[in-house]
Design a protein around this motif. Structure first.
Motif, PDB file in Angstrom:
ATOM      1  N   SER A  35       2.786  -4.244   1.119  1.00 47.34           N
ATOM      2  CA  SER A  35       1.838  -5.340   1.327  1.00 47.34           C
ATOM      3  C   SER A  35       0.409  -4.846   1.152  1.00 47.34           C
ATOM      4  N   ALA A  36       0.126  -3.644   1.643  1.00 50.48           N
ATOM      5  CA  ALA A  36      -1.203  -3.059   1.454  1.00 50.48           C
ATOM      6  C   ALA A  36      -1.466  -2.810  -0.036  1.00 50.48           C
ATOM      7  N   ALA A  37      -0.448  -2.328  -0.749  1.00 46.06           N
ATOM      8  CA  ALA A  37      -0.587  -2.101  -2.188  1.00 46.06           C
ATOM      9  C   ALA A  37      -0.825  -3.425  -2.911  1.00 46.06           C
ATOM     10  N   TYR A  38      -0.139  -4.468  -2.466  1.00 43.24           N
ATOM     11  CA  TYR A  38      -0.347  -5.793  -3.059  1.00 43.24           C
ATOM     12  C   TYR A  38      -1.782  -6.259  -2.820  1.00 43.24           C
ATOM     13  N   ALA A  39      -2.270  -6.086  -1.587  1.00 42.01           N
ATOM     14  CA  ALA A  39      -3.626  -6.527  -1.246  1.00 42.01           C
ATOM     15  C   ALA A  39      -4.677  -5.781  -2.064  1.00 42.01           C
ATOM     16  N   LEU A  40      -4.424  -4.531  -2.391  1.00 43.56           N
ATOM     17  CA  LEU A  40      -5.361  -3.769  -3.216  1.00 43.56           C
ATOM     18  C   LEU A  40      -5.369  -4.277  -4.654  1.00 43.56           C
ATOM     19  N   LYS A  41      -4.216  -4.693  -5.136  1.00 41.88           N
ATOM     20  CA  LYS A  41      -4.109  -5.134  -6.527  1.00 41.88           C
ATOM     21  C   LYS A  41      -4.481  -6.607  -6.702  1.00 41.88           C
TER      22      LYS A  41
END
Length: 212
Positions: A194-200
């Protein structure tokens, strides 16, 4: 078959020998967390053919038992029957002919998207959904490759491609659900992704909540 959590198993047998000296664990190890073992495996590369056959049998022992889609659906229905809030489950397209199993409550409020961790499914949130539904329209989702979602073959070879395997599917899911911005909540591996999604895709995340 290959999946994003077993990329580092080109030398699986010597690594398994090392790990079994410490603790018995099921396969596969995550490509995102297995780099530290890579430097330790070279000393075991001379394992004999008979040892490799033995560890092949051990590896087969720890595979998940095959289960039919019908049995999985029956089990999920039984688990979710404990939820008091009206809801529906559906298979939502997430690109390339794949789909993500999704529970959606029949409530009003900002869209809250719940993403489970490793070895789990949307049922992980079973005891949270009723309370959360008082404030949100709750979406509990099975990650690609988990639960009743599609289990496509993974063709990548890097940690970045392993991340994209999940987070790009989540982005396509969001488009299918016509959600502009969401409160994205992830537990454990789901929190990492989810954190990786938020960064992208920061433009589509109203708030990010990391659990555990």
């Amino acid at each position: 078959s290959r999946d994003p959590l077993s990329l580092s198993h080109q030398c699986f047998f010597p690594r398994l020998l090392l790990v079994l000296l410490i603790v018995t664990i099921p396969r596969p190890l995550s490509v995102l967390a297995s780099r530290s073992l890579a430097s330790l495996s070279s000393s075991f590369l001379a394992a004999s053919a008979s040892s490799q056959r033995m560890f092949s049998r051990v590896r087969e022992f720890f595979r998940w038992a095959p289960v039919s889609e019908e049995k999985l659906e029956v089990s999920e229905t039984a688990v979710l029957s404990a939820i008091r809030t009206p809801f529906e489950t559906k298979l939502v397209p997430c690109g390339d002919g794949q789909y993500m199993n999704t529970l959606v409550t029949h409530t009003e409020g900002p869209p809250l998207v719940l993403m489970h961790g490793w070895g789990a499914s949307l049922g992980f949130w079973l005891h949270n959904i009723d309370d959360l539904a008082h404030h949100f329209k709750v979406h509990a989702v099975d990650w690609l490759g988990f639960g009743r979602s599609s289990h496509p073959r993974f063709q990548g070879s890097t940690p970045t491609e392993a991340e994209d395997y999940w987070i790009d599917a989540l982005e396509e899911w969001r488009k299918s659900m016509r959600i502009d911005k969401m409160v994205l909540t992830g537990h454990s591996l789901g929190g990492y992704l989810s954190a990786a999604y938020a960064l992208k895709y920061p433009q589509h995340v109203e708030k990010l909540i990391l659990v555990s």
